[in-house]
Scaffold this motif. Structure first.
Motif, short mmCIF file in Angstrom:
data_model
loop_
_atom_site.label_atom_id
_atom_site.label_comp_id
_atom_site.label_asym_id
_atom_site.label_seq_id
_atom_site.Cartn_x
_atom_site.Cartn_y
_atom_site.Cartn_z
N THR A 1 0.81 -1.22 0.00
CA THR A 1 0.00 0.00 0.00
C THR A 1 0.85 1.27 0.00
O THR A 1 2.02 1.26 0.37
N LEU A 2 0.19 2.33 -0.42
CA LEU A 2 0.75 3.68 -0.34
C LEU A 2 -0.13 4.46 0.64
O LEU A 2 -1.35 4.40 0.56
N ASN A 3 0.48 5.20 1.53
CA ASN A 3 -0.27 6.11 2.40
C ASN A 3 -0.12 7.50 1.79
O ASN A 3 0.99 8.01 1.68
N VAL A 4 -1.26 8.07 1.39
CA VAL A 4 -1.25 9.34 0.66
C VAL A 4 -2.07 10.36 1.44
O VAL A 4 -3.17 10.06 1.91
N PHE A 5 -1.53 11.57 1.55
CA PHE A 5 -2.28 12.67 2.17
C PHE A 5 -2.85 13.53 1.05
O PHE A 5 -2.13 14.04 0.21
#
Length: 177
Positions: free
Chosen positions: A31-35
């Protein structure tokens, strides 16, 4: 998109078809954690094909300006410490005094500025909200325990409805619901 080509990494700017532009703030194998500015933090699968890289991690300017740091700190404090939006007291009470007069004539009454009293009521409300969040997110409490404790908080809110006359806006009122 080939995620192994070095374009994606912490600091990379991406565009998501639903959430808009965002910055990768964390990642793991899947996964990527994106803001996202308007959506907050989102976890996105690395296998999602709808991402467009606007600026690779290598190209991204990693320098932080003071405004960015201040905005991030305010957001964290608001979420974690239960800081609320300013709550307005009803205009008719501004500058007023709360007088607590004992039934016995030989005892002295107590006068408290309504502004100070109102501030204390708002702080009680804010701390109840933080308690409520902590109960709901507690790892060791089961759902039955959370519901049981939530009922006590609802009763406290119900007891505090007497003070709703002090608030300028009905949205700020205490409610047992």
């Amino acid at each position: 998109m080939d995620l192994n080509d070095g374009l994606l990494g912490i600091g990379a700017r991406i565009k998501h078809p639903t959430f808009g532009e965002g910055i990768i703030v964390g990642m793991d194998l899947s996964t990527l954690n994106v803001f996202f500015k308007h959506e907050g933090d989102k976890e996105i699968s690395r296998k999602f094909d709808g991402l467009k890289v606007l600026e690779s991690a290598q190209e991204a300017d990693t320098g932080l300006d003071l405004k960015t740091v201040e905005a991030a700190l305010k957001r964290v404090l608001k979420e974690m410490a239960g800081i609320s939006q300013p709550v307005a007291m009803g205009g008719k009470w501004e500058g007023g005094t709360l007088i607590i007069k004992p039934a016995t004539a030989d005892l002295q009454s107590k006068e408290v500025p309504i502004d100070a009293f109102f501030h204390k009521i708002v702080m009680v409300r804010d701390r109840l909200r933080v308690l409520e969040q902590n109960i709901n997110s507690h790892e060791k409490l089961n759902d039955a325990d959370k519901v049981h404790m939530q009922q006590y908080i609802s009763r406290i809110y119900g007891s505090l409805t007497t003070f709703n006359i002090l608030f300028a806006d009905k949205e700020d009122h205490f409610s047992s619901k």
